[in-house]
Design a protein around this motif. Structure first.
Motif, PDB file in Angstrom:
ATOM      1  N   UNK A 101     -60.095 -29.772  44.841  1.00 50.04           N
ATOM      2  CA  UNK A 101     -58.964 -30.599  45.263  1.00 50.04           C
ATOM      3  C   UNK A 101     -58.977 -30.780  46.785  1.00 50.04           C
ATOM      4  N   UNK A 102     -58.416 -31.878  47.224  1.00 52.45           N
ATOM      5  CA  UNK A 102     -58.302 -32.113  48.654  1.00 52.45           C
ATOM      6  C   UNK A 102     -59.598 -32.511  49.337  1.00 52.45           C
ATOM      7  N   UNK A 103     -60.631 -32.792  48.548  1.00 52.58           N
ATOM      8  CA  UNK A 103     -61.909 -33.224  49.112  1.00 52.58           C
ATOM      9  C   UNK A 103     -62.196 -34.653  48.670  1.00 52.58           C
ATOM     10  N   UNK A 125     -73.711 -44.707  53.845  1.00 51.04           N
ATOM     11  CA  UNK A 125     -73.123 -43.385  53.664  1.00 51.04           C
ATOM     12  C   UNK A 125     -72.096 -43.109  54.759  1.00 51.04           C
ATOM     13  N   UNK A 126     -72.414 -43.488  56.002  1.00 46.61           N
ATOM     14  CA  UNK A 126     -71.467 -43.315  57.104  1.00 46.61           C
ATOM     15  C   UNK A 126     -70.200 -44.134  56.870  1.00 46.61           C
ATOM     16  N   UNK A 127     -70.338 -45.338  56.314  1.00 49.67           N
ATOM     17  CA  UNK A 127     -69.177 -46.168  56.009  1.00 49.67           C
ATOM     18  C   UNK A 127     -68.310 -45.517  54.935  1.00 49.67           C
ATOM     19  N   UNK A 128     -68.934 -44.947  53.918  1.00 51.33           N
ATOM     20  CA  UNK A 128     -68.178 -44.246  52.874  1.00 51.33           C
ATOM     21  C   UNK A 128     -67.476 -43.023  53.463  1.00 51.33           C
ATOM     22  N   UNK A 129     -68.158 -42.280  54.333  1.00 50.36           N
ATOM     23  CA  UNK A 129     -67.547 -41.117  54.985  1.00 50.36           C
ATOM     24  C   UNK A 129     -66.356 -41.553  55.831  1.00 50.36           C
ATOM     25  N   UNK A 130     -66.485 -42.664  56.559  1.00 49.49           N
ATOM     26  CA  UNK A 130     -65.376 -43.182  57.358  1.00 49.49           C
ATOM     27  C   UNK A 130     -64.215 -43.588  56.452  1.00 49.49           C
ATOM     28  N   UNK A 131     -64.533 -44.170  55.298  1.00 45.58           N
ATOM     29  CA  UNK A 131     -63.485 -44.527  54.342  1.00 45.58           C
ATOM     30  C   UNK A 131     -62.744 -43.300  53.840  1.00 45.58           C
ATOM     31  N   UNK A 132     -63.491 -42.245  53.514  1.00 49.62           N
ATOM     32  CA  UNK A 132     -62.857 -41.005  53.051  1.00 49.62           C
ATOM     33  C   UNK A 132     -62.017 -40.378  54.154  1.00 49.62           C
ATOM     34  N   UNK A 133     -62.522 -40.407  55.369  1.00 47.93           N
ATOM     35  CA  UNK A 133     -61.760 -39.854  56.496  1.00 47.93           C
ATOM     36  C   UNK A 133     -60.463 -40.634  56.693  1.00 47.93           C
ATOM     37  N   UNK A 134     -60.530 -41.960  56.566  1.00 51.82           N
ATOM     38  CA  UNK A 134     -59.322 -42.778  56.721  1.00 51.82           C
ATOM     39  C   UNK A 134     -58.310 -42.505  55.607  1.00 51.82           C
ATOM     40  N   UNK A 135     -58.767 -41.958  54.494  1.00 50.67           N
ATOM     41  CA  UNK A 135     -57.886 -41.590  53.389  1.00 50.67           C
ATOM     42  C   UNK A 135     -57.288 -40.197  53.599  1.00 50.67           C
ATOM     43  N   UNK A 136     -57.679 -39.535  54.697  1.00 53.33           N
ATOM     44  CA  UNK A 136     -57.104 -38.228  55.023  1.00 53.33           C
ATOM     45  C   UNK A 136     -57.962 -37.035  54.672  1.00 53.33           C
ATOM     46  N   UNK A 179     -76.844 -30.376  41.955  1.00 55.56           N
ATOM     47  CA  UNK A 179     -76.355 -29.476  42.985  1.00 55.56           C
ATOM     48  C   UNK A 179     -75.307 -30.195  43.821  1.00 55.56           C
ATOM     49  N   UNK A 180     -74.310 -29.444  44.234  1.00 56.70           N
ATOM     50  CA  UNK A 180     -73.278 -30.012  45.089  1.00 56.70           C
ATOM     51  C   UNK A 180     -73.698 -29.881  46.550  1.00 56.70           C
ATOM     52  N   UNK A 181     -73.515 -30.948  47.293  1.00 59.43           N
ATOM     53  CA  UNK A 181     -73.708 -30.940  48.744  1.00 59.43           C
ATOM     54  C   UNK A 181     -72.366 -31.279  49.391  1.00 59.43           C
ATOM     55  N   UNK A 182     -72.057 -30.591  50.492  1.00 67.15           N
ATOM     56  CA  UNK A 182     -70.764 -30.721  51.163  1.00 67.15           C
ATOM     57  C   UNK A 182     -70.985 -31.057  52.633  1.00 67.15           C
ATOM     58  N   UNK A 183     -70.058 -31.849  53.175  1.00 63.90           N
ATOM     59  CA  UNK A 183     -70.139 -32.213  54.593  1.00 63.90           C
ATOM     60  C   UNK A 183     -68.751 -32.230  55.198  1.00 63.90           C
ATOM     61  N   UNK A 184     -68.630 -31.698  56.409  1.00 64.71           N
ATOM     62  CA  UNK A 184     -67.390 -31.798  57.176  1.00 64.71           C
ATOM     63  C   UNK A 184     -67.331 -33.196  57.794  1.00 64.71           C
ATOM     64  N   UNK A 185     -66.166 -33.801  57.764  1.00 65.57           N
ATOM     65  CA  UNK A 185     -65.994 -35.132  58.350  1.00 65.57           C
ATOM     66  C   UNK A 185     -65.406 -34.968  59.745  1.00 65.57           C
ATOM     67  N   UNK A 186     -66.210 -35.237  60.737  1.00 70.04           N
ATOM     68  CA  UNK A 186     -65.784 -35.049  62.141  1.00 70.04           C
ATOM     69  C   UNK A 186     -64.834 -36.120  62.580  1.00 70.04           C
TER      70      UNK A 186
END
Length: 186
Positions: A101-103, A125-136, A179-186
């Motif tokens: 949750x919360x990811x 991928x960077x655009x998707x990450x930016x979209x997720x970041x904009x979603x909080x 496998x799950x891969x995880x990334x911090x959104x800066x």
């Protein structure tokens, strides 16, 4: 060249150039052919999963197999255009898994095989990450087949790290592990 992301429409505000490729990343539109976007998935699966997923499954993927998925509630889909042709696609959303949750989740990132190695995947991928970041979201994850070394290297180069999750699948009698891969959104 720095590009501006528009969180309202999940697109880049200006088009740029990537290694001779004219690139426009934007949200999928109602007028975009879902069959054309599904074809990106289909060709990508046949290319990327050759030798991993049983051939009889890959050969039997019907045209339009992923078309309905593209309009799933809560899923945001981006496309990358090269000269007006849709050549890459990515979908993202809030985690679909109760254990995370919360990811944010990068659900898919697929390309027409002839577009590999041109930098479009990283931009999408960077655009998707930016979209997720904009979603909080401050963290995102994805699933990748354990035997897909090319994809794993791509994500590791993009600073994704192996996460705790494992999914076990079976396709045409062949056991597959994601496998799950995880990334911090800066």
């Amino acid at each position: 060249r720095r590009r501006r992301f528009c969180a309202r429409c999940f697109c880049f505000a200006d088009s740029g150039s990537n290694g001779g490729v004219s690139l426009n990343i934007r949200a999928i539109r109602p007028e975009d052919s879902r069959l054309d976007v599904s074809r990106i998935y289909e060709e990508s699966w046949r290319w990327a999963y050759r030798g991993i997923v049983p051939r009889q499954y890959l050969d039997a993927i019907p045209a339009g197999h992923w078309a309905a998925f593209l309009d799933s509630p809560g899923i945001f889909t981006l496309v990358a255009e090269d000269g007006g042709e849709l050549v890459w696609t990515a979908s993202f959303c809030a985690s679909r898994f109760a254990d995370y949750p919360g990811m944010g989740e990068l659900v898919s990132l697929y390309l027409l095989p002839r577009c590999a190695g041109k930098g479009i995947g990283k931009a999408l991928m960077d655009a998707a990450a930016a979209g997720l970041k904009s979603m909080g979201f401050s963290r995102m994850f994805l699933w990748v087949l354990e035997d897909n070394g090319r994809a794993r290297r791509f994500y590791e180069k993009a600073r994704f790290r192996l996460g705790p999750g494992i999914l076990n699948d079976e396709i045409c009698g062949k056991a597959l592990r994601e496998l799950q891969y995880v990334k911090e959104l800066a």
